[in-house]
Design a protein around this motif. Structure first.
Motif, PDB file in Angstrom:
ATOM      1  N   GLY A   4       0.906  -1.267  -0.052  1.00 35.04           N
ATOM      2  CA  GLY A   4       0.070  -0.085  -0.050  1.00 35.04           C
ATOM      3  C   GLY A   4       0.911   1.332  -0.035  1.00 35.04           C
ATOM      4  O   GLY A   4       1.976   1.261   0.456  1.00 35.04           O
ATOM      5  N   GLN A   9      -6.381  -2.802   7.213  1.00 36.61           N
ATOM      6  CA  GLN A   9      -6.803  -3.151   5.833  1.00 36.61           C
ATOM      7  C   GLN A   9      -5.958  -4.388   5.467  1.00 36.61           C
ATOM      8  O   GLN A   9      -5.837  -4.656   3.965  1.00 36.61           O
ATOM      9  CB  GLN A   9      -6.442  -1.846   4.612  1.00 36.61           C
ATOM     10  CG  GLN A   9      -7.597  -0.626   4.829  1.00 36.61           C
ATOM     11  CD  GLN A   9      -8.895  -0.934   4.521  1.00 36.61           C
ATOM     12  OE1 GLN A   9      -9.117  -1.764   3.693  1.00 36.61           O
ATOM     13  NE2 GLN A   9      -9.776  -0.127   5.020  1.00 36.61           N
ATOM     14  N   SER A  50       5.037   7.169  -3.938  1.00 40.60           N
ATOM     15  CA  SER A  50       4.361   7.924  -3.135  1.00 40.60           C
ATOM     16  C   SER A  50       4.982   9.152  -2.901  1.00 40.60           C
ATOM     17  O   SER A  50       6.188   9.492  -2.981  1.00 40.60           O
ATOM     18  CB  SER A  50       4.632   7.239  -1.571  1.00 40.60           C
ATOM     19  OG  SER A  50       3.792   7.976  -0.447  1.00 40.60           O
ATOM     20  N   ALA A 102       1.071   5.563  -6.779  1.00 40.15           N
ATOM     21  CA  ALA A 102       0.409   4.657  -7.496  1.00 40.15           C
ATOM     22  C   ALA A 102       1.036   3.300  -7.381  1.00 40.15           C
ATOM     23  O   ALA A 102       2.251   3.221  -6.849  1.00 40.15           O
ATOM     24  CB  ALA A 102       0.427   5.023  -8.895  1.00 40.15           C
ATOM     25  N   ALA A 106      -3.168   0.191  -8.971  1.00 40.00           N
ATOM     26  CA  ALA A 106      -3.686   1.173  -7.914  1.00 40.00           C
ATOM     27  C   ALA A 106      -3.345   2.493  -8.206  1.00 40.00           C
ATOM     28  O   ALA A 106      -2.230   2.856  -8.425  1.00 40.00           O
ATOM     29  CB  ALA A 106      -3.508   0.557  -6.487  1.00 40.00           C
ATOM     30  N   GLY A 107      -4.343   3.370  -7.837  1.00 43.73           N
ATOM     31  CA  GLY A 107      -3.983   4.740  -8.217  1.00 43.73           C
ATOM     32  C   GLY A 107      -4.085   5.138  -9.803  1.00 43.73           C
ATOM     33  O   GLY A 107      -4.766   4.227 -10.531  1.00 43.73           O
ATOM     34  N   GLN A 161      -3.321   8.335  -7.153  1.00 41.31           N
ATOM     35  CA  GLN A 161      -3.819   8.718  -5.993  1.00 41.31           C
ATOM     36  C   GLN A 161      -3.686  10.418  -6.021  1.00 41.31           C
ATOM     37  O   GLN A 161      -2.960  11.126  -5.364  1.00 41.31           O
ATOM     38  CB  GLN A 161      -3.337   8.457  -4.618  1.00 41.31           C
ATOM     39  CG  GLN A 161      -4.410   8.863  -3.521  1.00 41.31           C
ATOM     40  CD  GLN A 161      -3.809   8.092  -2.239  1.00 41.31           C
ATOM     41  OE1 GLN A 161      -2.458   8.214  -2.239  1.00 41.31           O
ATOM     42  NE2 GLN A 161      -4.444   8.157  -1.253  1.00 41.31           N
ATOM     43  N   ASP A 213      -5.637  13.618  -2.646  1.00 37.88           N
ATOM     44  CA  ASP A 213      -6.163  12.818  -1.745  1.00 37.88           C
ATOM     45  C   ASP A 213      -5.053  12.777  -0.650  1.00 37.88           C
ATOM     46  O   ASP A 213      -4.339  11.690  -0.850  1.00 37.88           O
ATOM     47  CB  ASP A 213      -6.820  11.498  -2.345  1.00 37.88           C
ATOM     48  CG  ASP A 213      -6.997  10.568  -1.242  1.00 37.88           C
ATOM     49  OD1 ASP A 213      -7.237  11.078  -0.022  1.00 37.88           O
ATOM     50  OD2 ASP A 213      -7.342   9.468  -1.409  1.00 37.88           O
ATOM     51  N   GLY A 252      -6.469   9.197   2.076  1.00 31.40           N
ATOM     52  CA  GLY A 252      -6.592   7.871   1.735  1.00 31.40           C
ATOM     53  C   GLY A 252      -5.447   6.869   1.710  1.00 31.40           C
ATOM     54  O   GLY A 252      -4.343   7.249   1.540  1.00 31.40           O
ATOM     55  N   ILE A 298      -4.043   3.738  -0.677  1.00 33.63           N
ATOM     56  CA  ILE A 298      -4.392   2.742  -1.707  1.00 33.63           C
ATOM     57  C   ILE A 298      -3.693   1.422  -1.715  1.00 33.63           C
ATOM     58  O   ILE A 298      -2.483   1.507  -1.013  1.00 33.63           O
ATOM     59  CB  ILE A 298      -4.211   3.514  -3.062  1.00 33.63           C
ATOM     60  CG1 ILE A 298      -2.855   3.939  -3.274  1.00 33.63           C
ATOM     61  CG2 ILE A 298      -4.993   4.684  -3.252  1.00 33.63           C
ATOM     62  CD1 ILE A 298      -2.400   4.519  -4.745  1.00 33.63           C
TER      63      ILE A 298
END
Length: 428
Positions: free
Chosen positions: A7, A34, A246, A365, A375-376, A378, A381, A384, A386
């Motif tokens: 993540g 999660q 990130s 992402a 994923a992403g 993002q 945001d 959140g 991801i």
């Protein structure tokens, strides 16, 4: 081989280090809820990325205010108890707490941030990889730490080439810190390594990571351009690895609050300070106008009346984007008078959404070994998480036709080495 869950997120640095560490702890707990196994956080997340800050520097001159601004930024950096050691840090001696000078049974050094990060990882059960600004000796380094919930910090690296004007404040780390680390998660061996921001634009840095047989490429960054995702997709394909990026999503008011709490110069002291040496410009303004006669006598010419002093203006708030363009931020009065230059109703394409201006849009992402975004990204945001479930066997499947450090490298003709770094591949 079981899948693991990786993540990432796009949080902004808090106004203080304590606030950032609390935010990191909350993110780790949420990641655990999660079932995320590995969580990546942005470049310079702890300590802060000084976007738009010049520290009073131009070529040939530094101001006293800028030096004080740097000193305050230095104070806010993390002391991990490491050494300078030619820019590489102390390596295994630091990781295993064998450096002299610590206190107590665990040989504690530094300001306690290392122990706090290890506590957060242990309590959440999440392997945390985070960017931070590290101080060692009198220098700052842009660094990344790998924090295992079972073994504590298992590796740390320093950015080998700060980008552009980052070189003013961050020292160069040694390429020896490019060493990958390995751990096992639910029976799956994970070989991971981080390239910090524009290090990923350095082909030799990427090759140094591929050569160590990594299957997880981590890219904490401050680059929020759309083109960054294209680079991550290239890395996934080129390295036949999963790539995770990130980047902070920073709102305008967050940037201003942090500037005011940590970077703006403190109030002037009540006692008179020692006079500072006037700048060349000040000397020129005070220079007397005169002329010489044929006999060598100096005749002073009358001075013109000095112009009235300019009104003192509020310090302009601005940031710079990744291409070097300055973006002037509004003060509250400007917003009230409609003088911002950006309507609060403008949408995402102008860096705003729902009335909120963004000085960095994020874009975190996750990409698979075939360049697919799983994923992403993002965007805009800052709260959140991801994540994606990944099967690291995909890395092996992808190397059927491409192994940049092995069968596709022509290593019979091209010889690659990095000073101080063991490039022997990690096992599967």
């Amino acid at each position: 081989m079981a899948t693991i869950r990786v993540g990432t997120a796009s949080p902004a640095t808090g106004a203080t280090r304590a606030a950032t560490l609390q935010q990191l702890s909350d993110l780790a707990r949420r990641a655990a809820s999660q079932h995320i196994d590995i969580l990546l956080l942005p470049e310079a997340y702890i300590g802060g990325y000084p976007r738009g800050t010049a520290f009073g520097c131009v070529i040939g001159e530094r101001t006293g205010e800028g030096r004080e601004e740097f000193a305050r930024y230095f104070d806010d950096a993390v002391d991990l108890g490491d050494t300078v050691a030619a820019g590489a840090g102390a390596g295994d001696a630091w990781i295993t707490r064998q450096l002299p000078g610590g206190e107590g049974e665990r040989n504690l050094r530094g300001d306690g941030t290392r122990e706090e990060l290890e506590r957060i990882a242990a309590e959440s059960g999440v392997l945390v990889v985070t960017g931070l600004v590290e101080k060692a000796g009198g220098s700052l380094y842009c660094a990344v730490v790998y924090v295992c919930p079972r073994r504590g910090i298992i590796g740390k690296r320093r950015k080998v080439m700060p980008t552009g004007t980052e070189r003013l404040i961050w020292a160069q780390g040694s390429p020896a810190t490019l060493r990958a680390v390995s751990t096992t998660i639910r029976g799956t061996r994970v070989n991971l390594a981080a390239a910090i921001c524009w290090e990923s634009y350095m082909p030799v840095v990427r090759q140094a990571l591929y050569a160590q047989n990594i299957n997880l490429y981590l890219a904490p960054t401050a680059d929020g351009r759309d083109a960054w995702l294209s680079l991550m997709r290239t890395i996934g394909i080129e390295g036949r690895c999963f790539a995770v990026s990130s980047n902070m999503a920073v709102r305008q008011h967050q940037q201003q609050e942090r500037d005011e709490s940590t970077l703006d110069p403190p109030p002037a002291p009540s006692s008179p300070a020692a006079p500072s040496r006037p700048s060349a410009a000040q000397n020129n303004r005070a220079r007397r106008s005169s002329t010489l006669t044929e006999d060598g006598f100096e005749i002073a010419l009358p001075q013109p009346s000095p112009p009235p002093p300019l009104p003192k203006e509020k310090r302009r708030k601005s940031v710079f984007d990744e291409d070097g363009n300055e973006i002037v931020l509004c003060c509250n009065q400007d917003e009230a008078n409609g003088k911002c230059g950006v309507s609060p109703t403008r949408k995402r394409q102008n860096g705003t959404a729902h009335g909120t201006a963004w000085v960095s849009r994020g874009g975190s992402a996750i990409v698979n070994p075939f360049g697919d975004v799983v994923a992403g990204p993002q965007w805009e945001d800052d709260d959140g998480l991801i994540f994606a479930d990944i099967d690291l066997r995909e890395c092996v499947r992808g190397r059927l036709d491409l192994d940049a450090a092995g069968s596709y490298s022509r290593n019979d003709s091209f010889h690659f080495s990095v000073t101080g770094l063991d490039l022997d591949p990690l096992p599967y």
